[in-house]
Scaffold this motif. Structure first.
Motif, mmCIF file in Angstrom:
data_model
loop_
_atom_site.group_PDB
_atom_site.id
_atom_site.type_symbol
_atom_site.label_atom_id
_atom_site.label_comp_id
_atom_site.label_asym_id
_atom_site.label_seq_id
_atom_site.Cartn_x
_atom_site.Cartn_y
_atom_site.Cartn_z
ATOM 1 N N ALA A 38 0.880 -1.106 0.047
ATOM 2 C CA ALA A 38 -0.028 -0.187 -0.084
ATOM 3 C C ALA A 38 0.933 1.361 0.062
ATOM 4 O O ALA A 38 0.410 2.316 -0.584
ATOM 5 C CB ALA A 38 -0.964 0.092 1.298
ATOM 6 N N ILE A 39 1.791 1.136 0.783
ATOM 7 C CA ILE A 39 3.055 2.263 0.738
ATOM 8 C C ILE A 39 3.747 2.528 -0.381
ATOM 9 O O ILE A 39 4.228 3.740 -0.852
ATOM 10 C CB ILE A 39 3.604 2.542 2.090
ATOM 11 C CG1 ILE A 39 2.786 2.469 3.419
ATOM 12 C CG2 ILE A 39 4.885 3.238 2.184
ATOM 13 C CD1 ILE A 39 2.312 3.965 3.687
ATOM 14 N N ALA A 40 4.318 1.476 -0.999
ATOM 15 C CA ALA A 40 5.075 1.550 -1.999
ATOM 16 C C ALA A 40 4.765 2.521 -3.260
ATOM 17 O O ALA A 40 5.671 3.533 -3.498
ATOM 18 C CB ALA A 40 5.305 0.247 -2.666
ATOM 19 N N PRO A 41 3.660 2.617 -3.633
ATOM 20 C CA PRO A 41 3.293 3.436 -4.932
ATOM 21 C C PRO A 41 3.132 4.939 -4.374
ATOM 22 O O PRO A 41 3.242 5.724 -5.252
ATOM 23 C CB PRO A 41 1.701 2.995 -5.280
ATOM 24 C CG PRO A 41 1.603 1.647 -4.791
ATOM 25 C CD PRO A 41 2.457 1.775 -3.453
ATOM 26 N N LEU A 42 3.086 5.160 -3.126
ATOM 27 C CA LEU A 42 2.926 6.752 -2.554
ATOM 28 C C LEU A 42 4.107 7.132 -1.907
ATOM 29 O O LEU A 42 4.182 8.306 -1.606
ATOM 30 C CB LEU A 42 1.787 6.597 -1.319
ATOM 31 C CG LEU A 42 0.433 5.934 -1.665
ATOM 32 C CD1 LEU A 42 -0.383 5.815 -0.457
ATOM 33 C CD2 LEU A 42 0.142 6.638 -3.035
ATOM 34 N N LEU A 73 -5.283 14.073 1.117
ATOM 35 C CA LEU A 73 -5.522 14.224 -0.283
ATOM 36 C C LEU A 73 -4.933 13.127 -1.025
ATOM 37 O O LEU A 73 -5.432 12.437 -1.927
ATOM 38 C CB LEU A 73 -4.967 15.668 -0.730
ATOM 39 C CG LEU A 73 -5.585 15.873 -2.263
ATOM 40 C CD1 LEU A 73 -7.009 15.837 -2.208
ATOM 41 C CD2 LEU A 73 -5.376 17.346 -2.550
ATOM 42 N N VAL A 74 -3.642 12.987 -0.566
ATOM 43 C CA VAL A 74 -2.927 11.810 -1.314
ATOM 44 C C VAL A 74 -3.647 10.464 -0.951
ATOM 45 O O VAL A 74 -3.831 9.696 -1.733
ATOM 46 C CB VAL A 74 -1.461 11.679 -0.804
ATOM 47 C CG1 VAL A 74 -0.919 10.279 -0.876
ATOM 48 C CG2 VAL A 74 -0.533 12.749 -1.159
ATOM 49 N N PHE A 75 -3.861 10.031 0.105
ATOM 50 C CA PHE A 75 -4.752 8.880 0.532
ATOM 51 C C PHE A 75 -5.905 8.808 -0.026
ATOM 52 O O PHE A 75 -6.630 7.878 -0.526
ATOM 53 C CB PHE A 75 -4.884 8.599 2.044
ATOM 54 C CG PHE A 75 -3.457 8.108 2.755
ATOM 55 C CD1 PHE A 75 -2.639 7.499 2.150
ATOM 56 C CD2 PHE A 75 -3.310 8.844 4.004
ATOM 57 C CE1 PHE A 75 -1.558 7.025 2.801
ATOM 58 C CE2 PHE A 75 -2.062 8.537 4.573
ATOM 59 C CZ PHE A 75 -1.055 7.720 4.058
ATOM 60 N N ALA A 76 -6.660 9.746 -0.261
ATOM 61 C CA ALA A 76 -7.916 9.953 -1.110
ATOM 62 C C ALA A 76 -7.894 9.610 -2.463
ATOM 63 O O ALA A 76 -8.665 8.737 -2.994
ATOM 64 C CB ALA A 76 -8.703 11.180 -0.819
ATOM 65 N N ALA A 77 -6.903 10.242 -2.957
ATOM 66 C CA ALA A 77 -6.650 10.233 -4.275
ATOM 67 C C ALA A 77 -6.197 8.633 -4.616
ATOM 68 O O ALA A 77 -6.410 7.881 -5.670
ATOM 69 C CB ALA A 77 -5.539 10.912 -4.853
ATOM 70 N N ALA A 78 -5.375 8.149 -3.830
ATOM 71 C CA ALA A 78 -4.836 6.651 -3.800
ATOM 72 C C ALA A 78 -6.108 5.655 -3.593
ATOM 73 O O ALA A 78 -6.127 4.792 -4.511
ATOM 74 C CB ALA A 78 -3.763 6.380 -2.828
ATOM 75 N N THR A 79 -7.031 6.053 -2.845
ATOM 76 C CA THR A 79 -8.303 5.210 -2.668
ATOM 77 C C THR A 79 -9.179 5.184 -3.992
ATOM 78 O O THR A 79 -9.527 4.162 -4.509
ATOM 79 C CB THR A 79 -9.060 5.794 -1.532
ATOM 80 O OG1 THR A 79 -8.488 5.711 -0.185
ATOM 81 C CG2 THR A 79 -10.295 5.056 -1.202
ATOM 82 N N LEU A 105 2.915 5.141 -13.069
ATOM 83 C CA LEU A 105 3.262 5.216 -11.953
ATOM 84 C C LEU A 105 3.811 4.265 -11.030
ATOM 85 O O LEU A 105 5.224 4.346 -10.584
ATOM 86 C CB LEU A 105 2.063 6.019 -11.038
ATOM 87 C CG LEU A 105 1.884 7.288 -11.210
ATOM 88 C CD1 LEU A 105 0.736 8.070 -10.410
ATOM 89 C CD2 LEU A 105 3.168 8.373 -10.819
ATOM 90 N N PRO A 106 3.284 3.019 -11.045
ATOM 91 C CA PRO A 106 3.809 1.824 -10.548
ATOM 92 C C PRO A 106 5.069 1.449 -11.091
ATOM 93 O O PRO A 106 5.920 0.970 -10.595
ATOM 94 C CB PRO A 106 2.852 0.849 -10.546
ATOM 95 C CG PRO A 106 1.586 1.387 -10.745
ATOM 96 C CD PRO A 106 1.917 2.840 -11.678
ATOM 97 N N ASP A 107 5.083 1.632 -12.435
ATOM 98 C CA ASP A 107 6.284 1.072 -13.219
ATOM 99 C C ASP A 107 7.524 2.193 -12.946
ATOM 100 O O ASP A 107 8.873 1.814 -12.714
ATOM 101 C CB ASP A 107 6.139 1.455 -14.579
ATOM 102 C CG ASP A 107 5.200 0.327 -15.182
ATOM 103 O OD1 ASP A 107 5.253 -0.914 -14.686
ATOM 104 O OD2 ASP A 107 4.637 0.455 -16.034
ATOM 105 N N ILE A 108 6.976 3.426 -12.409
ATOM 106 C CA ILE A 108 8.330 4.361 -12.004
ATOM 107 C C ILE A 108 8.734 3.871 -10.532
ATOM 108 O O ILE A 108 9.816 4.060 -10.378
ATOM 109 C CB ILE A 108 7.576 5.889 -12.040
ATOM 110 C CG1 ILE A 108 7.581 6.294 -13.363
ATOM 111 C CG2 ILE A 108 8.618 6.789 -11.436
ATOM 112 C CD1 ILE A 108 6.801 7.749 -13.442
ATOM 113 N N VAL A 109 8.018 3.573 -9.687
ATOM 114 C CA VAL A 109 8.153 3.107 -8.517
ATOM 115 C C VAL A 109 9.222 1.799 -8.655
ATOM 116 O O VAL A 109 10.370 1.711 -7.815
ATOM 117 C CB VAL A 109 7.002 2.796 -7.701
ATOM 118 C CG1 VAL A 109 7.486 2.113 -6.434
ATOM 119 C CG2 VAL A 109 6.278 3.891 -7.548
#
Length: 200
Positions: free
Chosen positions: A61-65, A98-104, A147-151
């Motif tokens: 859950a944390i990795a993409p953020l 806002l980050v967690f809301a957008a991630a949801t 985005l996940p590929d950048i991570v």
């Protein structure tokens, strides 16, 4: 290839993508209409509970953020140094919520549904002759998709530095990460042009 979408069957998964995006916009506006720490803390609690309640492992859950939360931390530190502790706290609460809301929203919405909702919302702008709704939807979809590929690329660079006995500081990895990401962006753009996706 990795994706931000998380399989599930809850209420958020059944909501239309447009409704979730609209709710995110309203939530963001409300966050920036108040400076009251208790209300901002409640917003962060609700957003965090929504995101971490999707059934992911904590690390997944944390990795993409990671990069976004790092940016929030840097912004908060600037506020702490140059403004005040209160401003730094308000900034952290607002942006993290806002980050967690957008991630949801991104975790409970398939990319195809996301692109369709954004494209539909942009149709009125297309009538003005300024933009193409399909282009906006495609651009947003590509950003979310990669985005996940950048991570993953960041993790690979970090491991490569560690294997060479070098310190893997975020700032030292930023340059190579940007170069690799831009190269991939060029390849994607060439592929889109070759398939005539943007041509009428």
């Amino acid at each position: 290839m990795r994706t931000l979408y998380v399989e599930g069957r809850g209420l958020l998964y059944r909501m239309p993508a447009g409704a979730k995006i609209a709710a995110l916009m309203v939530f963001g506006v409300l966050l920036f209409l108040t400076r009251e720490v208790p209300w901002l803390g409640l917003g962060l609690l609700l957003a965090g509970a929504s995101y971490f309640g999707l059934g992911q492992r904590l690390r997944s859950a944390i990795a993409p953020l990671t990069f976004v939360l790092l940016t929030v931390t840097i912004v908060a530190l600037f506020n702490l140094v140059f403004v005040s502790l209160d401003d730094a706290l308000v900034t952290v609460l607002r942006l993290t919520a806002l980050v967690f809301a957008a991630a949801t929203v991104t975790a409970t919405t398939r990319i195809g549904d996301f692109i369709a909702a954004i494209t539909m919302a942009a149709r009125p702008l297309e009538s003005l002759g300024r933009v193409r709704a399909d282009d906006i939807g495609l651009a947003v979809g590509l950003v979310i998709r990669f985005l996940p590929d950048i991570v993953s690329r960041y993790d690979a660079l970090k491991l490569a530095h560690q294997a060479r006995g070098l310190k893997s500081k975020p700032l030292t990895l930023l340059g190579p990460l940007i170069i690799l990401t831009l190269r991939d962006a060029d390849k994607v753009a060439d592929a889109i042009d070759a398939r005539g996706i943007r041509k009428r």
